[in-house]
Write an enzyme that holds these catalytic residues in place. Structure first.
Site, PDB file in Angstrom:
ATOM      1  CG  HIS A  73      -1.967  -1.018   1.007  1.00 33.81           C
ATOM      2  ND1 HIS A  73      -2.136  -1.986   2.254  1.00 33.81           N
ATOM      3  CD2 HIS A  73      -2.801  -1.561   0.157  1.00 33.81           C
ATOM      4  CE1 HIS A  73      -2.991  -3.055   1.943  1.00 33.81           C
ATOM      5  NE2 HIS A  73      -3.247  -2.741   0.637  1.00 33.81           N
ATOM      6  CD  GLU A  76      -0.492   0.246   4.421  1.00 33.05           C
ATOM      7  OE1 GLU A  76      -1.646   0.011   4.610  1.00 33.05           O
ATOM      8  OE2 GLU A  76       0.340  -1.001   4.325  1.00 33.05           O
ATOM      9  CG  HIS A 168       0.850  -3.937   5.042  1.00 30.70           C
ATOM     10  ND1 HIS A 168       0.009  -3.698   3.961  1.00 30.70           N
ATOM     11  CD2 HIS A 168       1.497  -5.321   4.625  1.00 30.70           C
ATOM     12  CE1 HIS A 168       0.114  -4.532   3.068  1.00 30.70           C
ATOM     13  NE2 HIS A 168       1.221  -5.487   3.417  1.00 30.70           N
ATOM     14  CD  GLU A 231      -1.885  -4.232   8.716  1.00 33.24           C
ATOM     15  OE1 GLU A 231      -1.440  -3.005   8.967  1.00 33.24           O
ATOM     16  OE2 GLU A 231      -2.338  -4.572   7.750  1.00 33.24           O
TER      17      GLU A 231
END
Length: 351
Positions: A73, A76, A168, A231
């Site tokens: 992404h 990020e 991420h 994450e």
């Protein structure tokens, strides 16, 4: 003979892989040596860099193959910055390299635009799903990243460890600021992965129970990698990240690529298993949670979380937690995951 221009371009590539990639440049020489000759590098395309120890050793047959990715992404930014610093330190010799390493900056056009993606979420286009959106600007990149990973792991020594760490940051806050998602492979999770996640101070692990179309699903299923999606906090623009918040995960990645031993007897993360999802049927979907609800927020049995025409999602367990609620996705896509705590039984079954 390497020209001074080639040398300067290689230095720029290795000293700041992120900046070099954002310019859209291609090095005039696509391979070479760095770290005073101890490391060989090869530029494989935009945002793709392979590195491996230059010295041939008897241990080569057991040398791990590690793929570390960020920027799937494009907005990020913190993991992208960490990955660029990892390349710099390996190239300078500040960090030794003990594995075959493939460094991937994922959605480079979106990174340049400061956007999550241009047309479609790249992390839902793997395992061939890109063929369903041939006009998407993300589709060719998904194809390229699949091919790069497949070629990298196909050349791995037989029987040696294979890892994929896909880093991420999240759109929203989380009850557990840093957590991991493990792809569904049909096999129990490994203690090796859980101990590495514990060393990275990852607080929680989410276990998928169905195959998906993420990058880590692809490398786990098609390349035999121990794969996870990390994450690591909140999305912020380039240059606005407090990278000290990511230090434990960064240290764990650096230990992995340098062959250093992780901490012993680290606390293992809590474990949550996906038990259902909210699928957006139409643009009439209503999610009955606050717009800023944190990932892993808990809801009690009987709570109605979503409605979309005749469809309604009601909590059926004593407690369910919502992860990645997003009512703005396109119809047909996941608008939220529901998970329950399965720490005890998962840890007992680690292999």
């Amino acid at each position: 003979m390497t020209s001074s221009v080639d040398s300067r371009m290689a230095d720029a590539l290795l000293d700041d892989f992120l900046a070099f990639t954002l310019t859209g440049s291609a090095p005039s020489a696509t391979d070479g040596a760095c770290a005073a000759g101890a490391v060989r590098w090869q530029w494989l395309g935009d945002g793709l860099l392979a590195l491996e120890p230059a010295a041939a050793e008897a241990a080569d047959t057991a040398r791990a193959s590690v793929l570390v990715s960020a920027g799937v992404h494009g907005d990020e930014t913190a993991p992208i910055e960490l990955l660029s610093m990892l390349v710099r330190d390996l190239a300078s010799g500040a960090l030794p390299l003990a594995c075959r390493l493939l460094v991937v900056l994922g959605n480079v056009p979106a990174m340049r635009a400061g956007e999550r993606y241009l047309d479609d979420d790249l992390n839902r286009l793997f395992s061939g799903r890109h063929a369903q959106v041939p006009d998407s600007r993300e589709a060719p990149r998904a194809t390229q990243l699949e091919a790069a990973a497949a070629a990298f792991f196909a050349a791995a020594p037989a029987g040696a460890a294979r890892w994929h760490i896909d880093m991420h940051t999240a759109i929203r806050a989380s009850v557990f600021e840093q957590f991991a998602l493990l792809p569904h492979t049909g096999m129990p999770p490994t203690r090796t992965m859980f101990e590495w996640l514990g060393d990275a101070q990852i607080a929680a692990v989410l276990l998928h129970t169905a195959k998906g179309n993420t990058y880590s699903h692809f490398t786990a299923e098609h390349c035999g990698a121990l794969a996870c999606t990390l994450e690591l906090g909140k999305v912020r623009p380039f240059g606005q990240n407090d990278l000290t918040r990511f230090a434990p995960a960064d240290r764990a990645v650096r230990k992995l690529v340098s062959g250093a031993t992780g901490e012993a007897d680290v606390p293992l993360p809590r474990v949550f298993t996906v038990i259902d999802q909210i699928t957006k049927q139409s643009d009439a979907l209503e999610l009955f949670v606050a717009a800023d609800v944190a990932n892993f927020t808990a809801f009690a049995r009987g709570t109605v979380l979503a409605q979309d025409g005749d469809y309604r999602y009601t909590v059926t367990h004593d407690e369910e937690r919502i992860v990645f609620p997003n009512p703005s996705v396109k119809p047909g896509l996941r608008a939220g995951l529901l998970v329950i705590d399965t720490t005890r039984e998962t840890v007992a079954a680690l292999v």
